[in-house]
Design a protein around this motif. Structure first.
Motif, PDB file in Angstrom:
ATOM      1  N   GLU A 173       0.826  -1.202   0.000  1.00  0.00           N
ATOM      2  CA  GLU A 173       0.000   0.000   0.000  1.00  0.00           C
ATOM      3  C   GLU A 173       0.870   1.267   0.000  1.00  0.00           C
ATOM      4  O   GLU A 173       0.613   2.215  -0.740  1.00  0.00           O
ATOM      5  N   SER A 174       1.896   1.294   0.854  1.00  0.00           N
ATOM      6  CA  SER A 174       2.778   2.471   0.891  1.00  0.00           C
ATOM      7  C   SER A 174       3.614   2.572  -0.384  1.00  0.00           C
ATOM      8  O   SER A 174       3.917   3.671  -0.867  1.00  0.00           O
ATOM      9  N   LEU A 175       3.984   1.411  -0.935  1.00  0.00           N
ATOM     10  CA  LEU A 175       4.773   1.439  -2.165  1.00  0.00           C
ATOM     11  C   LEU A 175       3.945   1.989  -3.322  1.00  0.00           C
ATOM     12  O   LEU A 175       4.477   2.637  -4.222  1.00  0.00           O
ATOM     13  N   ARG A 176       2.611   1.717  -3.308  1.00  0.00           N
ATOM     14  CA  ARG A 176       1.776   2.230  -4.383  1.00  0.00           C
ATOM     15  C   ARG A 176       1.702   3.766  -4.359  1.00  0.00           C
ATOM     16  O   ARG A 176       1.357   4.395  -5.353  1.00  0.00           O
ATOM     17  N   VAL A 177       2.048   4.336  -3.204  1.00  0.00           N
ATOM     18  CA  VAL A 177       2.097   5.809  -3.117  1.00  0.00           C
ATOM     19  C   VAL A 177       3.502   6.334  -3.443  1.00  0.00           C
ATOM     20  O   VAL A 177       3.660   7.330  -4.137  1.00  0.00           O
ATOM     21  N   ASP A 178       4.539   5.655  -2.928  1.00  0.00           N
ATOM     22  CA  ASP A 178       5.898   6.152  -3.080  1.00  0.00           C
ATOM     23  C   ASP A 178       6.390   6.065  -4.516  1.00  0.00           C
ATOM     24  O   ASP A 178       7.083   6.976  -5.008  1.00  0.00           O
ATOM     25  N   VAL A 179       6.062   4.955  -5.172  1.00  0.00           N
ATOM     26  CA  VAL A 179       6.572   4.793  -6.534  1.00  0.00           C
ATOM     27  C   VAL A 179       5.997   5.841  -7.472  1.00  0.00           C
ATOM     28  O   VAL A 179       6.732   6.488  -8.231  1.00  0.00           O
ATOM     29  N   PRO A 180       4.671   6.112  -7.487  1.00  0.00           N
ATOM     30  CA  PRO A 180       4.159   7.189  -8.347  1.00  0.00           C
ATOM     31  C   PRO A 180       4.721   8.563  -7.977  1.00  0.00           C
ATOM     32  O   PRO A 180       4.941   9.407  -8.846  1.00  0.00           O
ATOM     33  N   ASP A 181       4.936   8.779  -6.656  1.00  0.00           N
ATOM     34  CA  ASP A 181       5.552  10.059  -6.265  1.00  0.00           C
ATOM     35  C   ASP A 181       6.933  10.205  -6.873  1.00  0.00           C
ATOM     36  O   ASP A 181       7.322  11.298  -7.342  1.00  0.00           O
ATOM     37  N   TRP A 182       7.694   9.148  -6.830  1.00  0.00           N
ATOM     38  CA  TRP A 182       9.031   9.227  -7.430  1.00  0.00           C
ATOM     39  C   TRP A 182       8.924   9.505  -8.925  1.00  0.00           C
ATOM     40  O   TRP A 182       9.697  10.300  -9.470  1.00  0.00           O
ATOM     41  N   GLN A 183       7.952   8.856  -9.583  1.00  0.00           N
ATOM     42  CA  GLN A 183       7.776   9.070 -11.026  1.00  0.00           C
ATOM     43  C   GLN A 183       7.406  10.529 -11.317  1.00  0.00           C
ATOM     44  O   GLN A 183       7.934  11.149 -12.258  1.00  0.00           O
ATOM     45  N   SER A 184       6.554  11.115 -10.477  1.00  0.00           N
ATOM     46  CA  SER A 184       6.147  12.513 -10.696  1.00  0.00           C
ATOM     47  C   SER A 184       7.334  13.468 -10.454  1.00  0.00           C
ATOM     48  O   SER A 184       7.524  14.447 -11.188  1.00  0.00           O
ATOM     49  N   GLN A 185       8.146  13.167  -9.446  1.00  0.00           N
ATOM     50  CA  GLN A 185       9.311  14.015  -9.194  1.00  0.00           C
ATOM     51  C   GLN A 185      10.319  13.911 -10.329  1.00  0.00           C
ATOM     52  O   GLN A 185      10.927  14.922 -10.727  1.00  0.00           O
ATOM     53  N   ALA A 186      10.504  12.709 -10.847  1.00  0.00           N
ATOM     54  CA  ALA A 186      11.412  12.558 -11.979  1.00  0.00           C
ATOM     55  C   ALA A 186      10.898  13.304 -13.193  1.00  0.00           C
ATOM     56  O   ALA A 186      11.653  13.925 -13.950  1.00  0.00           O
ATOM     57  N   GLN A 187       9.574  13.282 -13.398  1.00  0.00           N
ATOM     58  CA  GLN A 187       8.988  14.007 -14.529  1.00  0.00           C
ATOM     59  C   GLN A 187       9.130  15.516 -14.335  1.00  0.00           C
ATOM     60  O   GLN A 187       9.342  16.260 -15.305  1.00  0.00           O
ATOM     61  N   ALA A 188       9.051  15.993 -13.083  1.00  0.00           N
ATOM     62  CA  ALA A 188       9.244  17.418 -12.804  1.00  0.00           C
ATOM     63  C   ALA A 188      10.656  17.865 -13.153  1.00  0.00           C
ATOM     64  O   ALA A 188      10.878  18.984 -13.607  1.00  0.00           O
ATOM     65  N   LEU A 189      11.618  16.994 -12.941  1.00  0.00           N
ATOM     66  CA  LEU A 189      12.990  17.325 -13.323  1.00  0.00           C
ATOM     67  C   LEU A 189      13.100  17.520 -14.823  1.00  0.00           C
ATOM     68  O   LEU A 189      13.813  18.419 -15.303  1.00  0.00           O
ATOM     69  N   LEU A 190      12.405  16.694 -15.557  1.00  0.00           N
ATOM     70  CA  LEU A 190      12.468  16.829 -17.009  1.00  0.00           C
ATOM     71  C   LEU A 190      11.813  18.103 -17.488  1.00  0.00           C
ATOM     72  O   LEU A 190      12.154  18.631 -18.559  1.00  0.00           O
ATOM     73  N   GLN A 191      10.837  18.640 -16.732  1.00  0.00           N
ATOM     74  CA  GLN A 191      10.132  19.851 -17.128  1.00  0.00           C
ATOM     75  C   GLN A 191      10.849  21.122 -16.668  1.00  0.00           C
ATOM     76  O   GLN A 191      10.398  22.223 -17.012  1.00  0.00           O
ATOM     77  N   ASP A 192      11.943  21.005 -15.902  1.00  0.00           N
ATOM     78  CA  ASP A 192      12.668  22.195 -15.415  1.00  0.00           C
ATOM     79  C   ASP A 192      13.305  22.932 -16.593  1.00  0.00           C
ATOM     80  O   ASP A 192      13.827  22.305 -17.512  1.00  0.00           O
ATOM     81  N   PRO A 193      13.263  24.305 -16.605  1.00  0.00           N
ATOM     82  CA  PRO A 193      13.858  25.048 -17.734  1.00  0.00           C
ATOM     83  C   PRO A 193      15.351  24.801 -17.895  1.00  0.00           C
ATOM     84  O   PRO A 193      15.887  24.955 -19.001  1.00  0.00           O
ATOM     85  N   ASN A 194      16.029  24.485 -16.831  1.00  0.00           N
ATOM     86  CA  ASN A 194      17.476  24.278 -16.904  1.00  0.00           C
ATOM     87  C   ASN A 194      17.858  22.842 -17.247  1.00  0.00           C
ATOM     88  O   ASN A 194      19.034  22.495 -17.198  1.00  0.00           O
ATOM     89  N   TRP A 195      16.836  21.994 -17.562  1.00  0.00           N
ATOM     90  CA  TRP A 195      17.160  20.577 -17.831  1.00  0.00           C
ATOM     91  C   TRP A 195      18.050  20.436 -19.056  1.00  0.00           C
ATOM     92  O   TRP A 195      18.909  19.561 -19.111  1.00  0.00           O
ATOM     93  N   GLY A 196      17.896  21.305 -20.022  1.00  0.00           N
ATOM     94  CA  GLY A 196      18.735  21.195 -21.208  1.00  0.00           C
ATOM     95  C   GLY A 196      20.184  21.581 -20.958  1.00  0.00           C
ATOM     96  O   GLY A 196      21.058  21.292 -21.788  1.00  0.00           O
ATOM     97  N   SER A 197      20.483  22.260 -19.811  1.00  0.00           N
ATOM     98  CA  SER A 197      21.857  22.707 -19.526  1.00  0.00           C
ATOM     99  C   SER A 197      22.606  21.776 -18.606  1.00  0.00           C
ATOM    100  O   SER A 197      23.788  22.038 -18.295  1.00  0.00           O
ATOM    101  N   VAL A 198      21.941  20.693 -18.106  1.00  0.00           N
ATOM    102  CA  VAL A 198      22.648  19.800 -17.196  1.00  0.00           C
ATOM    103  C   VAL A 198      23.675  18.994 -17.971  1.00  0.00           C
ATOM    104  O   VAL A 198      23.640  18.911 -19.208  1.00  0.00           O
ATOM    105  N   ASP A 199      24.594  18.405 -17.226  1.00  0.00           N
ATOM    106  CA  ASP A 199      25.639  17.599 -17.852  1.00  0.00           C
ATOM    107  C   ASP A 199      25.003  16.400 -18.569  1.00  0.00           C
ATOM    108  O   ASP A 199      23.980  15.863 -18.142  1.00  0.00           O
TER     109      ASP A 199
END
Length: 905
Positions: A173-199
């Motif tokens: 039950e807790s994993l069903r919450v944590d895993v989607p949260d991690w996926q949303s945070q990873a997707q937020a990183l991709l949407q950051d304006p500076n994502w194209g400037s990272v190494d």
């Protein structure tokens, strides 16, 4: 209108413009008015015109204008540089993908070029670039954090496969919450304006973490669904997780059998031997690296061994495989320990980096504490370099720790702001120093063009100005090695051109001085030393040295070479004189013996012996005069003719003396020949006849008599003053050097005989000084013992113990000593306070603090009694009054202190 009139009108206009800077009386007033005028922000053209006119009148006031003009020029140059670097910063900010290295290089290169980074617009662009860099670094840091979170989630899922499927179902039950949260945070990183400037290495890492987490989660969800279905339906298939399958078999009542170990397939011996050789080689490499403690190398060797086992593990025997697995486990433990140790070192480096700033308490409540750097710019730069180098070495020996690296890098970047400010200050100062040195070179060139020779022949002043230019160059401020290497040849060329006239005259002066050195050698080698020629040559040398200056060391060497032959000649003359006077005379020997006897008496400490030895030394010193007197008493001495008298004894005498001395009678001559001189009287030389004299040419006066002086001597008009002619009659110097003349009837000097030798003179002088010191010391000791006896007699009231009068010295009379004995013998009575104060006043010694007021009152009282004797006249009676009182230790100390001073006088 003439040029001078135009210039006068211009000066008046400028004086009106500047508020009277040209007409001010003093330099301070001119500077003050120029400063007030500059506060009104005049135009640059006006400041330049005022500077041209004022620089020839007052350098100090013109310096203010020059500094303002230099500042304007520097600010204009910096504006151009600022515009150029602002354009570059704007282009960097406009890039969709910003490279951190390019942004940091912009800031570094702008500081090197002297751009004003602390002023707008560069300050704002610098802050924008810094924010952009910080955003990119934060994004990269978040990627690393997300990667670690994905690994932790995968580990949580894998751990659940070793527990009961019911526990896994509860944790799902807790994993069903944590895993989607991690996926949303990873997707937020991709949407950051500076994502194209990272190494470029970070996007693949994030994608790999996402894929791995999705695969683990999908497999876990499918296995858990099968486990739930198998628990509900006994005919349903078991999940692929061994622990859950065994648990479900037990629940169904099916026995759990150990899974048989699959038999190894038969392998070709050649293939087995080849696989075993490769595994042993990789195993030996891993063990070697572990034995040497190489962290990174052992990790690489362990990876290589795992690859070999993965490829050839099925072909090796169980013993070799077990050995390889044990080595891999040991390597894992070593890597863990190295990671722990590396993290410890990193924590220490982070603490050092964060301690580069110290927190200061806020000035008022509610304010945030102030962070102050512990070091200046250069020291901070050295510390940062050392810390980053240590971090690099730590990373080379272990696995990186991105979280600690972020803290360390943030602290170092914060400290680097101090270095940036220092570097900017250094750059601006270097630009000012360069401009100052260029101005100095131009000034030297202009001075050299105007001064091709020394004005009024003052070459010392010429050299002094050159030296001042060189001092100003040395004190012109610091430059970088490259800039200094560029400007130093130009300065040398300029200063050498300015020194050319001085070098020319110095060359001629050197030739002349070498010629004088040769002349000095000729004079020193001559058999007869010519003092007049030596003096003239030395004066010529001094004149040349004062006219033309040389390098001090070189001039000293030349002077030593010039002086040596003359000094050698004088030394030869001195040696000859010393050889001639080396033999001691009889009088010198007698004086030396008497001096030795006096030194022996001084060592004995007996006053009578010392006095007797001093009398013997005085007799030895006067022995030569006594010998002359004895020779004179033995027989008549022939009078020396006037032509053989010393020049010092043939001075003019009075007319009476001349008349008596020109033609002595025969009777007088015979009497002189027959009658011997009185014993112990030195013969007087005969007066020289007067050849010419000035008579009294006034009317009615005799020309054969000298004119009467208007005043007698220097003090003739004063009562009792000696006459000018006193002592001039007869032989004015026959009775001594100061027998008459200006000083009247001064007694004649003692005839002390010929000069003593150097050794005898020094011996008798030292012996007499030592004797006087010994006598003074003995007298002080005698006074001290006498005072001690007197204090004892007072304490015991015993007049027999009062010392004799001789022991007190000449200051104590018989009456005073009798009064003291009588006072000691009588019964104690009276008060000693006033008598002690009078004694302290007579001896001029300090009074104890508690009696200061009484002493002042007594002094006022004595002022009203002017006819009474002073304390210095009645100190004997005052001491008797003190001795008549009862003995008191404090009074005894005061009395002893006073008498010690009075008896010594």
């Amino acid at each position: 209108m003439t040029q001078a009139t135009l210039k006068t009108h211009d000066t008046q206009a400028l004086d009106t413009l500047t508020g009277g800077a040209f007409s001010a009386a003093t330099s301070g007033e001119r500077a003050s008015r120029v400063r007030d005028w500059l506060a009104s922000n005049p135009a640059t053209e006006q400041m330049q015109e005022v500077f041209r006119e004022l620089s020839g009148r007052d350098k100090g006031a013109a310096k203010l204008l020059r500094e303002r003009l230099d500042e304007i020029k520097r600010s204009k140059g910096q504006e151009v540089i600022a515009a150029e670097w602002a354009e570059k910063a704007q282009s960097l900010l406009a890039l969709p993908k910003l490279n951190i290295a390019d942004a940091m290089a912009w800031q570094r290169d702008a500081a090197k070029a002297g751009a004003p980074l602390s002023r707008e617009p560069l300050a704002g662009m610098k802050a924008q670039l810094a924010d952009r860099i910080k955003g990119i670094e934060d994004l990269q840091h978040r990627v690393q954090v997300q990667r670690e979170a994905a690994v932790l989630l995968a580990q949580r899922i894998e751990v659940l496969s070793t527990k009961s499927w019911r526990d896994a179902q509860a944790a799902a039950e807790s994993l069903r919450v944590d895993v989607p949260d991690w996926q949303s945070q990873a997707q937020a990183l991709l949407q950051d304006p500076n994502w194209g400037s990272v190494d470029t290495k970070f996007p693949p890492l994030l994608e790999a973490s996402r894929a791995q987490l999705n695969a683990v989660w999908d497999a876990f969800s499918a296995a858990l669904s099968l486990a739930v279905a198998a628990a509900a339906d006994g005919a349903a298939p078991l999940p692929p997780v061994p622990v859950w399958a065994d648990e479900l078999r037990v629940a169904r009542g099916v026995p759990v059998d150990a899974a048989p170990k699959p038999a190894r397939p038969k392998v070709d011996p050649e293939v087995r031997a080849k696989a075993s050789a490769q595994v042993r080689e990789a195993l030996a490499k891993l063990e070697e690296e572990m034995a040497q403690g190489h962290g990174k190398a052992s990790a690489g060797a362990a990876t290589a061994l795992r690859g070999v086992l993965k490829e050839h593990g099925r072909f090796v025997d169980d013993k070799l495989e077990s050995h390889a697995q044990a080595a891999l486990n040991a390597a894992g433990e070593l890597q863990g320990w190295q990671r722990w140790r590396a993290d410890q070192l990193r924590n220490e480096l982070v603490a050092k980096a964060e301690s580069l700033f110290e927190m200061q308490a806020p000035a008022a409540e509610g304010e945030e504490p102030v962070r102050k750097p512990r070091f200046g710019g250069r020291k901070m730069q050295e510390n940062l370099r050392a810390l980053r180098e240590q971090w690099k070495q730590t990373d080379q020996g272990g696995v990186p720790n991105h979280a600690l690296w972020k803290r360390f890098d943030d602290a170092c970047n914060e400290a680097y702001k101090v270095v940036e400010a220092w570097l900017e200050k250094i750059k601006s100062e270097a630009a000012e120093h360069r401009a100052h040195r260029l101005a100095l070179i131009d000034e030297v060139k202009a001075w050299a063009a105007e001064n091709t020779t020394a004005k009024d022949g003052d070459w010392k002043g010429f050299a002094r100005i050159i030296h001042q230019f060189e001092s100003r160059w040395r004190e012109a401020g610091h430059l970088s090695e490259k800039a200094f290497a560029e400007m130093q040849p130009l300065w040398k060329q300029t200063i050498q051109a300015a020194e050319a006239p001085l070098h020319a005259v110095q060359k001629a002066s050197l030739e002349q001085r070498h010629a004088m050195i040769e002349e000095a050698k000729v004079l020193g080698a001559a058999p007869q030393l010519r003092i007049d020629a030596v003096k003239a040559l030395q004066q010529h040398w001094q004149a040349e040295a004062q006219r033309i200056p040389l390098d001090r060391k070189h001039e000293q060497k030349l002077w030593d070479a010039f002086r040596k032959p003359i000094d050698d000649a004088f030394n030869r003359k001195t040696e000859e004189r010393e050889k001639a006077s080396a033999a001691l005379s009889e009088r010198d020997r007698a004086v030396l013996d008497a001096s030795k006897a006096l030194e022996a008496a001084n060592a004995s400490g007996d006053a009578q012996k010392i006095k007797a030895a001093m009398a013997g030394l005085e007799a030895a010193l006067s022995g030569q005069a006594q010998a002359q007197a004895a020779v004179a008493a033995a027989g008549p001495a022939e009078p020396a003719p006037a032509t053989q008298m010393p020049p010092a004894e043939t001075e003019a005498v009075s007319p009476e003396g001349a008349a008596a001395g020109d033609a002595p009678s025969e009777t007088h001559a015979e009497a002189t020949a027959e009658t011997p001189p009185a014993p112990q009287a030195a013969p007087k030389p005969k007066a020289k006849p007067v050849v010419a004299m000035r008579g009294d040419d006034r009317p009615g006066m005799k020309k054969t008599e000298p004119a009467a002086p208007m005043r007698g001597g220097k003090f003739g008009d004063r009562k009792g003053a000696p006459s000018r002619d006193a002592g001039r009659g007869g032989d004015s110097r026959g009775d001594g050097r100061f027998g008459g003349g200006r000083f009247g009837d001064r007694p004649a000097m003692e005839d002390r005989g010929p000069r003593l030798g150097d050794a005898a003179f020094r011996a008798q002088r030292d012996a007499i000084e030592h004797a006087q010191q010994a006598l003074r010391k003995l007298a002080a000791q005698a006074h001290g013992e006498a005072l001690t006896q007197l204090m004892t007699a007072w304490e015991q009231r015993s007049p027999e113990q009062v010392p004799a009068m001789q022991e007190f010295g000449k200051s104590v009379t018989p009456a005073v000593r009798g009064a003291w004995s009588k006072a000691v013998a009588a019964a104690p009575s009276g008060d000693a306070s006033e008598s002690l104060l009078r004694l302290e006043m007579a001896a001029e010694v300090p009074t104890p603090a508690e009696h200061i007021n009484a002493r002042r009152a007594l002094q006022l009282k004595l002022l009203t009694k002017r006819n009474d004797p002073s304390p210095a006249q009645t100190w004997g009676d005052d001491a008797a009054r003190v001795l008549a009182t009862a003995h008191d230790p404090a009074n005894a100390r005061r009395l002893q202190t006073v008498l010690k001073t009075l008896l010594r006088g």
